[in-house]
Design a protein around this motif. Sequence first.
Motif, mmCIF file in Angstrom:
data_model
loop_
_atom_site.group_PDB
_atom_site.id
_atom_site.type_symbol
_atom_site.label_atom_id
_atom_site.label_comp_id
_atom_site.label_asym_id
_atom_site.label_seq_id
_atom_site.Cartn_x
_atom_site.Cartn_y
_atom_site.Cartn_z
ATOM 1 N N LEU A 34 71.852 37.461 5.498
ATOM 2 C CA LEU A 34 70.809 36.685 6.164
ATOM 3 C C LEU A 34 69.889 37.611 6.967
ATOM 4 N N VAL A 35 70.521 38.543 7.705
ATOM 5 C CA VAL A 35 69.737 39.475 8.519
ATOM 6 C C VAL A 35 68.846 40.324 7.625
ATOM 7 N N VAL A 36 69.424 40.821 6.516
ATOM 8 C CA VAL A 36 68.654 41.658 5.598
ATOM 9 C C VAL A 36 67.506 40.863 4.976
ATOM 10 N N LYS A 37 67.809 39.602 4.614
ATOM 11 C CA LYS A 37 66.777 38.734 4.027
ATOM 12 C C LYS A 37 65.628 38.528 5.004
ATOM 13 N N LEU A 38 65.993 38.276 6.281
ATOM 14 C CA LEU A 38 64.967 38.013 7.281
ATOM 15 C C LEU A 38 64.076 39.236 7.500
ATOM 16 N N SER A 39 64.685 40.437 7.350
ATOM 17 C CA SER A 39 63.857 41.626 7.552
ATOM 18 C C SER A 39 63.118 42.002 6.270
ATOM 19 N N GLY A 40 63.308 41.200 5.215
ATOM 20 C CA GLY A 40 62.513 41.367 4.006
ATOM 21 C C GLY A 40 62.926 42.547 3.132
ATOM 22 N N ILE A 41 64.127 43.036 3.298
ATOM 23 C CA ILE A 41 64.597 44.164 2.495
ATOM 24 C C ILE A 41 65.512 43.643 1.388
ATOM 25 N N SER A 42 65.534 44.328 0.255
ATOM 26 C CA SER A 42 66.507 43.991 -0.772
ATOM 27 C C SER A 42 67.348 45.216 -1.061
ATOM 28 N N VAL A 43 68.639 45.030 -1.238
ATOM 29 C CA VAL A 43 69.531 46.146 -1.538
ATOM 30 C C VAL A 43 70.059 45.951 -2.949
ATOM 31 N N PHE A 44 69.884 46.987 -3.766
ATOM 32 C CA PHE A 44 70.358 46.889 -5.149
ATOM 33 C C PHE A 44 71.559 47.785 -5.362
ATOM 34 N N LEU A 55 63.112 35.770 3.207
ATOM 35 C CA LEU A 55 63.257 34.483 3.875
ATOM 36 C C LEU A 55 62.460 34.558 5.153
ATOM 37 N N GLU A 56 61.560 33.574 5.327
ATOM 38 C CA GLU A 56 60.771 33.527 6.551
ATOM 39 C C GLU A 56 61.635 32.981 7.681
ATOM 40 N N LEU A 57 61.448 33.512 8.873
ATOM 41 C CA LEU A 57 62.163 32.981 10.031
ATOM 42 C C LEU A 57 61.854 31.496 10.203
ATOM 43 N N GLY A 58 60.585 31.162 9.965
ATOM 44 C CA GLY A 58 60.176 29.760 10.115
ATOM 45 C C GLY A 58 60.932 28.838 9.169
ATOM 46 N N SER A 59 61.115 29.259 7.921
ATOM 47 C CA SER A 59 61.807 28.350 7.002
ATOM 48 C C SER A 59 63.291 28.295 7.309
ATOM 49 N N LEU A 60 63.854 29.401 7.850
ATOM 50 C CA LEU A 60 65.239 29.352 8.291
ATOM 51 C C LEU A 60 65.383 28.317 9.412
ATOM 52 N N LEU A 61 64.467 28.393 10.392
ATOM 53 C CA LEU A 61 64.550 27.463 11.514
ATOM 54 C C LEU A 61 64.377 26.024 11.067
#
Lengths: 371, 251
Positions: A34-44, A55-61
């Motif tokens: 979730l934290v990684v998603k919120l910061s907009g990074i992807s790990v492969f 994931l936008e913080l706004g849509s999470l909220l």
Amino acid sequence: MGLVANAGDSRAAVVDRPGAVAVAAVLGYLVLDLVVKLSGISVFFLGMQVLGGSLELGSLLSMVIDGLLVGLAVGLAGIGLSMTYSILDFANFAHGDTVTAGAFLGWVAAYIAAGLGTGAPIAELFMLNSGRQLSTVSTFVPVLLGLVVAGVGSVGVTLLVDRLTYRPMRAAGNISLLIASIGVALAMRYLIAFVFGTQTSGVASGGLRITFFGTVSMTDNEVTLLVVSLLLMLAVHLLLQRTKLGKAMRAMADNEDLARVTGIPTERVIRLTWILGGGLAGVGGYLLVLESGTISFNFGWILLLLIFAAVIVGGIGSIYGAMAGGVLIGLVDSLALIWLPSGLTRAAAFLVLIVVLLLRPSGIFGGVTTA
Amino acid sequence: MSQRATVSAEVTLPDPSERLLAIRNLDAGYGDLQVLSDVHMDVADEEYVVIVGPNGAGKSTVMKSVFGLTTYMGGEVVFDGTDISERNPDEIIYEGISYVPQTGNVFGSLSVRENLEMGAYILDEVPEDRIEDVYERFPILRERSEQDAGTLSGGQQQMLAMGRALMLDPDLLLLDEPSAGLAPDLVEDMFDRIDRINDDGTAILMVEQNAKEALRRCDRGYVLVQGQNRYEDDGSVLLNDEQVRQDFLGG
């Protein structure tokens, strides 16, 4: 047990409670993701995306708020189910249809009140199909009236059902009562379908959108659900802790035989249980329709599974457990959207139910306090 | 050797109207199962009466029958001149009898104080002076008043159960094995407390496994066997009776 434990403790935990450790590991992964998603990074890893995305913080909220709203309504409806379980000692399968019945009574009242004087025929208003969408802001008085009618009406329905069905068979075993309640559920559901039809009617939509902190927005109808359900939960809490009858309800849920020899009027407490549980179920249903905008004859029946899950997660028999369980199940149902397709979020809610029961078989509040 | 008063047809029982509690020819049980047959028993004002006997003799059943918790099958239970043999517990509590069951005798999720409040449920207002009396009698309950009853020790729960039963200042207190499950060093203390409740004017009818100690302290005792009266006399007389000692008190 926290997610972070020192090495010695965690080794002991792995041996003692492998299940808890596995759950903690999964939770840890989800939080990290979730934290990684919120910061907009992807790990492969090996060509597969193992973490992250966007994931936008706004849509999470807004997912949190959605889950909270549904959870509060489910919790409100769950109080009655939990109380009838602990005091009357049976799982009432008609509870979901009490939710539906209360919602229909409330919405018919609100619709007629809002439609009076607009020239719309009463019959059409009664059938909820004049196409009008109510909202708290634009039709405050009818919506409030509907709320009261939903509460009072479902109390009436519940007392009537108790008088006709459960009271004559109070001496019968709880399995007989359970089966009778399934019959009551079917009868109520198809009576509603007979009168109102099986279509889904749109009856409400937000009249005003309020934005908080620039990112989160709620409609006036959602705010109404939030405020009314929190107030009612507070009222239930005060009733149970401060009033004589409320304490007697807790006493009776705790030990019915002792309550009887202590001089607590058990029939009166039972009646109050039905009144409170039924009223809250109707109001919960009414508010849920206000939030979702649509009503249909079987929405309470479908909701009943979630209500049961909430009550069991919280610890069946515990009123505070029902409230907390409702919110938890609502949040899981909503937040699961981050990782799962929308058709599978219900499954996530039940997975949480199973996991909680494996780790704590009596539920979150079970065994701690009966009320 | 002292004389032994066994029950026989010649024994003339006191007139029920002269006794606080009078049980006459009582048949009772659970559902279809009859446990008691032709039982009689008396408790005078401020008297301390103990029922002893082997397991399964129906000792607790006598007490439950007085409180309307069994299936009535015949005979009568007269309390203070009123026939209560077919009344329900919620009516009997108004007559001035309180009952402390052997197990499950506190509301575990209610606080100590709330347990006491429930004891006075039938009163319109919480009688603060009675709560104060109970706290005087059992000071530990005052210390724990806000704690959930379920967190108390066994001895403290027993005190709370008695305190709850004393909230209505009953004329007769029914105690079902108050020393059961207590640590040995607490048993004496519990009996002392029961003595004091009796000294303060409450009649007591008690079932007790700890028969010797109970007979030593009571005014009168009944030996019950297989749901029927076997012996009855002053506690000290029963305690010194060869036959009773051998058969029921372990020699």
